[in-house]
Write a protein that holds these residues in place. Structure first.
Motif: not given
Length: 423
Positions: A233-241, A321-337
């Protein structure tokens, strides 16, 4: 043990991170020239989506097998081969005469990329003590973000000056040279400096069979699937788009120049750079991974929904703001690990991390291609209409990530056990 006390380990660290930095830049750099490829080769939006998808398909499909093979033959070989494949693929891409060669080139780049992260983690774990290793993984994430950053305004300006072929050709040469440098730093020099590693490969044969047992256990484990879905949900949407449609979106819907549209990607990258350390800090303050991670997933989901609400064209300030939030989500995906480390035995962390990472890049495979087909379907309508319906895809994918966040079981007790094991 001698390696982990040597100064030479910092040479290894710098060389590996430089290669990773360059390789990550090539995940999204092709997105800067999507419209040019459509003109030069008369490609449809679906074909452009396939060009991105085939790279991430190779990446996601090879993640777990590469991890298993690296245990058998060693991480150095695969990191070196990965860098060389990336370089050769980028060189072929720069001189491609038709779409079939473009597809082959992106397939090679994806196969090379697949060998990087897993082996980077294994190499750093061998050269650094556990306490150093955990912190240095954060630096590796930042290096990756700067790689993405390189593929925005700097690369875009270079393309505007020289056309798209010279920048990719030059980057391909540098990647090939970095592969040769990795061979010297990881293979040649250590054999001269350290002569006590002869017995190491013998021990690794027994671990190979254990990996297959672990894989069976992963596929039936709810927590593993939760991390897979979170990354999906976080990485794929960011990287894919970002990797395929962000620049064309800015140019077609907002009438931006290529350079201005690439700044949208940069905004997302700033969010990603801030997201990892800030969310990790908040998580440690709250003594919880699930709560802050769920909030991140929710905000990313709402950001994609906002695109739909404004028919694909929100006000520019809101877009930023939306690009910032979506990018933030990609960075926060470190919590997956972080979830992986707290939930699984240390012997399983590498394989589960690869499984979770596969989720993110499987999403990155699917999103560009499906998005492109939606744009093709609405080709006769106004461009904003096509993008409006295209944004249904990341909304659905982000919803899957949110479900993954809900599935996470908070495991504070396991965290204490893991920290004791790591001491």
């Amino acid at each position: 043990m001698e390696k982990q006390n040597s100064r030479y380990r910092w040479v290894v660290f710098a060389t590996v991170l430089f290669a990773y930095f360059l390789i990550v830049s090539q995940r999204t750099a092709p997105g800067l020239i999507s419209d040019q490829l459509m003109k030069d080769f008369s490609l449809t939006a679906s074909t452009i989506g396939l060009l991105t998808s085939i790279q991430f398909l190779a990446y996601s499909g090879l993640q777990v097998p590469i991890g298993i093979l690296s245990d058998r033959y060693g991480p150095n070989l695969f990191l070196i081969v990965g860098a060389l494949l990336n370089g050769v693929g980028t060189l072929i891409y720069s001189v491609a005469p038709n779409e079939m060669v473009l597809l082959l080139a992106r397939l090679l780049v994806g196969a090379g990329d697949a060998a990087i992260w897993v082996n980077l983690v294994i190499i750093l774990s061998k050269w650094f003590k556990v306490r150093e290793f955990v912190g240095l993984l954060g630096f590796a994430g930042v290096a990756g973000s700067f790689g993405f950053l390189l593929a925005t305004v700097p690369f875009s300006a270079w393309i505007a000056h020289t056309g798209w072929r010279p920048p990719f050709f030059t980057t391909g040469i540098v990647l090939c040279l970095s592969g040769i440098l990795l061979y010297y730093v990881l293979e040649r020099k250590p054999k001269q400096l350290f002569k006590t590693d002869a017995a190491a490969p013998v021990k690794q044969k027994k671990q190979r069979e254990k990996t297959l047992v672990i894989l069976r256990r992963i596929f039936s484990n709810r927590q593993a699937w939760a991390t897979f879905l979170c990354h999906f949900g976080l990485v794929g949407t960011y990287v894919g788009f970002i990797g395929s449609w962000a620049v064309p979106y800015g140019m077609h819907v907002y009438n931006m120049t290529r350079s201005d549209a690439s700044q949208l990607i940069m905004i997302g990258l700033f969010g990603a750079i801030v997201g990892a350390p800030l969310t990790s800090w908040i998580s440690s303050r709250l003594d919880s991974i699930k709560r802050p991670y769920l909030i991140v997933h929710l905000f990313v989901f709402l950001s994609w929904v906002t695109f739909l609400f404004f028919s694909g064209k929100p006000p520019y300030l809101m877009l930023v703001i939306m690009f910032l939030v979506i990018g933030y989500g990609n960075g926060a995906s470190a919590l997956t690990f972080a979830v992986v480390r707290k939930s699984f035995d240390m012997k399983e962390v590498g394989v589960v991390s690869g499984f979770a990472n596969t989720g993110g890049f499987l999403s990155a495979v699917l999103l560009p291609s499906i998005f492109g087909k939606v744009l093709d379907h609405f080709h006769t309508a106004s461009s904003s209409v096509g993008y409006r319906y295209g944004f249904i895809i990341p909304v659905l994918f982000a919803l899957i990530g949110l479900i993954g966040g809900i599935m996470i079981k908070e495991q504070r007790q396991e965290a204490k056990q893991a920290s004791e094991l790591m001491v």
